[in-house]
Motif scaffolding. Sequence first.
Motif, PDB file in Angstrom:
ATOM      1  N   PHE A 120       0.737  -1.032   0.036  1.00 55.31           N
ATOM      2  CA  PHE A 120       0.023   0.086  -0.066  1.00 55.31           C
ATOM      3  C   PHE A 120       0.932   1.451   0.066  1.00 55.31           C
ATOM      4  N   LYS A 121       2.015   1.224   0.120  1.00 51.18           N
ATOM      5  CA  LYS A 121       3.175   2.317   0.062  1.00 51.18           C
ATOM      6  C   LYS A 121       2.828   3.408   1.074  1.00 51.18           C
ATOM      7  N   ILE A 122       2.421   2.924   2.010  1.00 50.61           N
ATOM      8  CA  ILE A 122       2.335   3.709   3.541  1.00 50.61           C
ATOM      9  C   ILE A 122       3.249   3.962   3.974  1.00 50.61           C
ATOM     10  N   ARG A 123       4.648   3.129   3.962  1.00 49.23           N
ATOM     11  CA  ARG A 123       5.698   3.414   4.368  1.00 49.23           C
ATOM     12  C   ARG A 123       6.623   4.576   3.860  1.00 49.23           C
ATOM     13  N   GLN A 124       6.282   5.261   2.686  1.00 46.99           N
ATOM     14  CA  GLN A 124       6.962   5.761   2.054  1.00 46.99           C
ATOM     15  C   GLN A 124       6.339   7.049   1.591  1.00 46.99           C
ATOM     16  N   THR A 125       5.177   6.983   2.153  1.00 42.12           N
ATOM     17  CA  THR A 125       4.162   8.397   1.838  1.00 42.12           C
ATOM     18  C   THR A 125       4.003   8.951   3.456  1.00 42.12           C
ATOM     19  N   TYR A 126       3.943  10.355   3.044  1.00 42.27           N
ATOM     20  CA  TYR A 126       3.831  11.304   4.312  1.00 42.27           C
ATOM     21  C   TYR A 126       2.472  11.890   4.342  1.00 42.27           C
ATOM     22  N   ALA A 127       2.054  12.082   5.387  1.00 41.41           N
ATOM     23  CA  ALA A 127       1.126  12.915   5.965  1.00 41.41           C
ATOM     24  C   ALA A 127       1.230  14.524   5.635  1.00 41.41           C
ATOM     25  N   SER A 128       0.251  15.270   5.432  1.00 36.72           N
ATOM     26  CA  SER A 128       0.547  16.864   5.291  1.00 36.72           C
ATOM     27  C   SER A 128       1.033  17.300   6.407  1.00 36.72           C
ATOM     28  N   SER A 129       1.803  18.464   6.362  1.00 34.17           N
ATOM     29  CA  SER A 129       2.387  19.375   7.471  1.00 34.17           C
ATOM     30  C   SER A 129       1.222  19.916   8.294  1.00 34.17           C
ATOM     31  N   THR A 130       0.095  20.106   7.881  1.00 33.44           N
ATOM     32  CA  THR A 130      -1.250  20.438   8.635  1.00 33.44           C
ATOM     33  C   THR A 130      -1.595  19.311   9.782  1.00 33.44           C
ATOM     34  N   PHE A 131      -1.591  18.123   9.351  1.00 33.68           N
ATOM     35  CA  PHE A 131      -1.887  17.170  10.002  1.00 33.68           C
ATOM     36  C   PHE A 131      -0.776  16.817  11.082  1.00 33.68           C
ATOM     37  N   ALA A 132       0.359  16.909  10.520  1.00 33.76           N
ATOM     38  CA  ALA A 132       1.514  16.601  11.794  1.00 33.76           C
ATOM     39  C   ALA A 132       1.513  17.857  12.847  1.00 33.76           C
ATOM     40  N   LYS A 133       1.253  18.965  12.443  1.00 30.95           N
ATOM     41  CA  LYS A 133       1.102  20.296  13.537  1.00 30.95           C
ATOM     42  C   LYS A 133      -0.124  19.844  14.244  1.00 30.95           C
ATOM     43  N   ASN A 134      -1.340  19.865  13.679  1.00 30.95           N
ATOM     44  CA  ASN A 134      -2.646  19.835  14.261  1.00 30.95           C
ATOM     45  C   ASN A 134      -2.915  18.564  15.071  1.00 30.95           C
ATOM     46  N   LYS A 163       7.878  16.026   5.578  1.00 31.61           N
ATOM     47  CA  LYS A 163       8.412  14.599   5.325  1.00 31.61           C
ATOM     48  C   LYS A 163       8.782  14.173   6.855  1.00 31.61           C
ATOM     49  N   ILE A 164       7.769  14.152   7.837  1.00 31.17           N
ATOM     50  CA  ILE A 164       8.075  13.891   9.205  1.00 31.17           C
ATOM     51  C   ILE A 164       7.079  12.636   9.631  1.00 31.17           C
ATOM     52  N   ILE A 165       5.886  12.847   9.477  1.00 35.27           N
ATOM     53  CA  ILE A 165       4.930  11.571   9.751  1.00 35.27           C
ATOM     54  C   ILE A 165       4.567  10.699   8.753  1.00 35.27           C
ATOM     55  N   THR A 166       4.749   9.755   8.638  1.00 38.39           N
ATOM     56  CA  THR A 166       4.265   8.691   7.536  1.00 38.39           C
ATOM     57  C   THR A 166       3.188   7.987   7.783  1.00 38.39           C
ATOM     58  N   TYR A 167       2.376   7.813   6.673  1.00 35.45           N
ATOM     59  CA  TYR A 167       1.113   7.042   6.953  1.00 35.45           C
ATOM     60  C   TYR A 167       1.206   5.722   7.884  1.00 35.45           C
ATOM     61  N   GLU A 168       2.307   4.942   7.636  1.00 33.86           N
ATOM     62  CA  GLU A 168       2.149   4.034   8.472  1.00 33.86           C
ATOM     63  C   GLU A 168       2.284   4.362  10.041  1.00 33.86           C
ATOM     64  N   ARG A 169       2.910   5.309  10.249  1.00 32.32           N
ATOM     65  CA  ARG A 169       3.109   5.728  11.795  1.00 32.32           C
ATOM     66  C   ARG A 169       1.648   6.115  12.279  1.00 32.32           C
ATOM     67  N   ILE A 170       1.012   6.525  11.281  1.00 36.77           N
ATOM     68  CA  ILE A 170      -0.277   7.092  11.810  1.00 36.77           C
ATOM     69  C   ILE A 170      -1.265   5.978  12.057  1.00 36.77           C
ATOM     70  N   ILE A 171      -1.140   4.892  11.180  1.00 33.74           N
ATOM     71  CA  ILE A 171      -1.961   3.664  11.128  1.00 33.74           C
ATOM     72  C   ILE A 171      -1.534   2.848  12.456  1.00 33.74           C
ATOM     73  N   VAL A 172      -0.394   2.732  12.568  1.00 28.23           N
ATOM     74  CA  VAL A 172       0.201   2.221  14.143  1.00 28.23           C
ATOM     75  C   VAL A 172      -0.409   2.855  15.244  1.00 28.23           C
ATOM     76  N   ASP A 173      -0.414   4.197  14.998  1.00 28.12           N
ATOM     77  CA  ASP A 173      -0.909   4.973  16.256  1.00 28.12           C
ATOM     78  C   ASP A 173      -2.424   4.835  16.427  1.00 28.12           C
ATOM     79  N   LEU A 174      -3.009   4.659  15.184  1.00 24.21           N
ATOM     80  CA  LEU A 174      -4.527   4.420  15.350  1.00 24.21           C
ATOM     81  C   LEU A 174      -4.933   3.064  15.743  1.00 24.21           C
TER      82      LEU A 174
END
Length: 200
Positions: free
Chosen positions: A33-47, A150-161
Amino acid sequence: MIIRIHRFLGIVLVIFVLILSVTGTLLQHAEDFKIRQTYASSTFAKNVYGIKPCVIYSAPIESKWISVCNNNLYFDDYKIVNNIKTLRSVYKDKGNYTILYDGHKITVSENAEILDLDHTETPKDKKIALTENTAPKELKRKIEDKSLSKIITYERIIVDLHSGRLFGTFGVTLVDLVTLGLIILSITGTYSWLRWKKFF
């Protein structure tokens, strides 16, 4: 009574089971699913993660801005050099910009295109003094967004979810309760089945 508890837990936990199943599947196939190489937006990282943008130190050079953010050098909103220690001098010469830093000399065009990189620094009398948060508001926003892009990957978001950490202590506690509920659901389901089969 046992059957009622089982039915209640089954209805309440179904949405959490779906979330855990979907996130678990995504993590199992992170590469597909390429979630390890894809990054969330800066807005998501901040908020959501509360990551603060870097402090930006800038100085105007002719019609352009030179900025340093997290030790990265920006020419207007283009990042051109990583991990610099000391920015010594910036000057315009023949329509291009020469930047002296860490024993290097780099020449950049008006469009932030790197034209030349020399590892022998040429001394110049023109020193540059960067000051905090002096860049125009729109430029500052663009640099902040790029610094967090390029700080928060989607993989990290899914792990945290999946673990509940995305919602802090409340989320972790909720996942613990869901896990306890699934254990009770398994026990009451097994008990009801055994009773229906008249094993006891």
